[in-house]
Scaffold this active site. Structure first.
Site, PDB file in Angstrom:
ATOM      1  CG  ASP A 322      -1.748   1.293   1.318  1.00  0.00           C
ATOM      2  OD1 ASP A 322      -2.736   1.139   0.437  1.00  0.00           O
ATOM      3  OD2 ASP A 322      -1.668   1.967   2.356  1.00  0.00           O
ATOM      4  CD  GLU A 359      -2.267   2.257  -3.450  1.00  0.00           C
ATOM      5  OE1 GLU A 359      -3.383   2.812  -3.855  1.00  0.00           O
ATOM      6  OE2 GLU A 359      -1.719   2.189  -2.343  1.00  0.00           O
TER       7      GLU A 359
END
Length: 680
Positions: A322, A359
């Site tokens: 993330d 990401e």
């Protein structure tokens, strides 16, 4: 490990005479190991003054530090703008392998019994070109699944139940990418609103599985049973040939901004664990209140040790990071692809053959880094997502009022692996292609809503992106207009067809294969309810969509030309690349004007594999992005005798018989549709 590595063996290590706890802190002037009673988690039975050693690693030993023991750390230190020591606060060991919750916002570290029999289970090690990611939520996947026993629904055990494995097998995905499973809590703001953090991007500890996803029986038995259930899930999925990818949130923690909970890192060494300026104000590039300071060696080591634990002792097959750009920010808070942590993650021998997915952005300055991670990384490709959504949705919407604003050239680049984003040495598999993800509209909502409907999130519809590139096809949300519904169904087939027939590594969001809806909510992070749980009762059109998705995955699996490993180079023979040729609707090689003109939204894509381990294979894909039909002349190509049509997005069901055509044949192509052929 040797004395040259003072950060070795942080956390608890057990021996014949109890255990040893090692905790790092530079700024503390005293650390204390606190041990609790077996039955009363608030009764302190022993405290041990820890000793500072080499590299600011503090050590405490006790015969009472054994399996099943609850413990904590207390730290004291000087008052300064950058530290917030409180010697009364009971803190979590950053390396604790288990946690027990004793009250709201009160936790204890726990010494787990990590013994587990893996039997003959092995990691599947699915080749990258055959990998199909399936992003899902542990609880949401099975909470409503009628084939999973009630006591297992929504749990780790439920995810590995035969009913769920059968769905994954029949669908044809290879790797399940789980939303965060590290122990997490809800943010203070959500708790006050009576909401919950459903997605889990608010980590308390990077080594402990989230206990609430275990069965009630395992939760009641404690952290040992929770860990065993998690490992049992991984074992069963591996035995079924399915990989387990974990979504990990190292960029920030649940301690939020200053004034938030003091659970662990903040109380042990706030100055080094979190980015801040000289006044103590946090530098937040995550939008979550704090940012872990990856310009410092110790947080870098924390991430590597956590990854090694999950990959080797828990047997995870890969990780999705993330806000991964945060992990690559240096002492100037600037992203650099040469950052030691970013490179160590993909070069560490203990993490060999582990899939690493970024990401590739965060919310700080210079945070958008798609295509700028080093070799070995795979990246969520937001450029792919946006271009594909534009082509099939927002461009079509615009074209109903005027001419489509853009042609097919950019779409073709994404279809062929995004070579304008990823360097040649990285190849098309560096791109993780996706249309939807956990955040944003579901596939069904993407074709049913022009705007978000997030009022239920408690922020007056302010949260969630407004840049959805969606198209409701003539009615907002639910409708009985069959013309609108038919257009939506075909749009979903076109989006899925593009995703699963593109070069790169596809990621399918759980439930999109059968058109699940979140009623227009594009940021449902705070809903642990039927809104976000998958409903496994299907209407007929959902069954049809599921069959289309399954068919597309079968076609991807059986046609290597659709999944090249390398980019082809003009005039060279590149192994495991696909040689691509592009033709217009008339069957002629596309001109420069064809690539750039907004008037041209039709192409024929011919791809021939150059295999190293599989049989040679050739395909032809027709893409037509206009709401009027067109006649297409099939192109002549070297040694192609005929084309066999194997899929047509214009059909409501994918079971139409295969049809054979010759080069030069003229075929009608339905408005906004795709057709796939095998070239023979």
């Amino acid at each position: 490990m040797t004395a040259a590595d003072p950060l070795h063996d942080l956390g608890v290590r057990l021996g014949p005479y109890g255990g040893e706890l090692r905790v790092w802190s530079e700024h503390a002037d005293a650390l204390e190991l606190v041990i609790f009673d077996d039955k009363d988690p608030n009764w302190i039975t022993r405290t041990v003054q820890m000793e500072r050693g080499e590299g600011n690693v503090w050590t405490g030993r006790s015969r009472s530090l054994i399996r099943g023991r609850r413990y904590a750390v207390r730290a004291s230190g000087p008052t300064s703008p950058n530290n917030v020591f409180n010697p009364q606060t009971l803190l979590l060991d950053p390396y604790a392998r288990g946690l027990t919750r004793v009250a709201a916002e009160q936790w204890r570290s726990y010494v787990v019994d990590d013994a587990f029999d893996w039997g003959e289970a092995q990691k599947p090690k699915t080749p990258l070109d055959r990998t199909v990611l399936y992003e899902g939520h542990v609880k949401g996947l099975t909470r409503l699944h009628p084939g999973v026993p009630e006591e297992l629904r929504g749990s780790y055990a439920g995810l590995a139940h035969p009913a769920m494995i059968e769905h994954l097998h029949s669908l044809g995905v290879t790797s399940i990418e789980l939303l965060p499973v590290h122990a997490f809590v809800s943010e203070q703001r959500l708790i006050k609103q009576g909401l919950t953090n459903y997605w889990g991007y608010n980590t308390v500890n990077f080594f402990s599985p989230h206990a609430a996803y275990a069965t009630r029986q395992a939760q009641a038995a404690g952290p040992d049973a929770v860990l065993r259930e998690f490992k049992g899930m991984v074992k069963l999925l591996h035995e079924a040939g399915l990989e387990v990818i974990l979504d990990v949130v190292y960029n920030h923690t649940a301690e939020e901004g200053l004034g938030g909970p003091r659970m662990s890192f903040r109380g042990i060494d706030n100055a080094n664990y979190y980015r801040q300026d000289d006044t103590g104000a946090y530098i937040d590039v995550t939008g979550c209140g704090n940012t872990v300071n990856f310009s410092h060696d110790v947080p870098q080591r924390l991430v590597l040790d956590s990854l090694r634990y999950w990959a080797n002792e828990v047997q995870a097959d890969g990780f999705r990071f993330d806000l991964a750009a945060t992990l690559g920010r240096d002492e100037r808070v600037e992203y650099t692809r040469d950052h030691p942590l970013i490179n160590a993650i993909v070069t560490d021998p203990q993490l060999a053959d582990v899939k690493m997915i970024a990401e590739p952005w965060d919310v700080g300055m210079g945070g958008w880094q798609t295509g700028n991670f080093p070799d070995g990384w795979h990246e969520w490709n937001d450029r792919y997502r946006d271009r594909v959504r534009n082509f099939w949705l927002s461009d079509i919407d615009y074209a109903r009022r005027a001419e489509a604003p853009i042609g097919i050239g950019g779409f073709a680049t994404r279809l062929a692996g995004s070579s304008n984003t990823f360097a040649a040495e990285r190849g098309p598999l560096a791109s993780v292609n996706f249309i939807t993800a956990h955040d944003g509209f579901t596939l069904a909502d993407l074709v049913s809503y022009d705007v978000k409907h997030n009022v239920g999130n408690g922020e007056s519809n302010r949260d969630g992106t407004d840049n959805n590139r969606s198209f409701n096809h003539g009615a907002e949300g639910p409708t009985t207009d069959e013309t609108v519904l038919a257009a939506r169904r075909k749009a979903m087939r076109n989006l899925l067809g593009t995703l699963l027939l593109s070069s790169g590594m596809p990621m399918l969001t759980a439930g999109d294969e059968f058109g699940r809806s979140q009623q227009g909510n594009n940021n449902a992070y705070c809903h642990d309810s039927e809104l976000t749980w998958l409903d496994w009762t299907f209407e007929p059109w959902q069954q049809d969509l599921l069959q289309h998705t399954t068919k597309l995955l079968e076609l991807r699996r059986t046609n290597p030309a659709l999944r090249p490993i390398r980019f082809a180079t003009l005039g060279e023979d590149t192994p495991s690349a696909s040689v691509m040729d592009w033709f217009d609707a008339g069957g002629e090689t596309m001109s420069t004007d064809d690539w750039t003109s907004p008037r041209n939204r039709t192409l024929q894509f011919f791809s021939a594999s150059t295999p190293e381990t599989e049989d040679a294979n050739r395909i032809l894909l027709i893409v037509h992005g206009v709401e009027t039909s067109v006649d297409v002349t099939l192109p002549a190509h070297d040694d192609v005798d005929h084309y066999v049509r194997v899929w047509n997005s214009a059909n409501e069901t994918p079971d139409a018989p295969e049809q054979q055509f010759s080069p030069g044949d003229v075929l009608p192509v339905a408005p906004t549709s795709m057709q796939l052929f095998r070239a023979v």
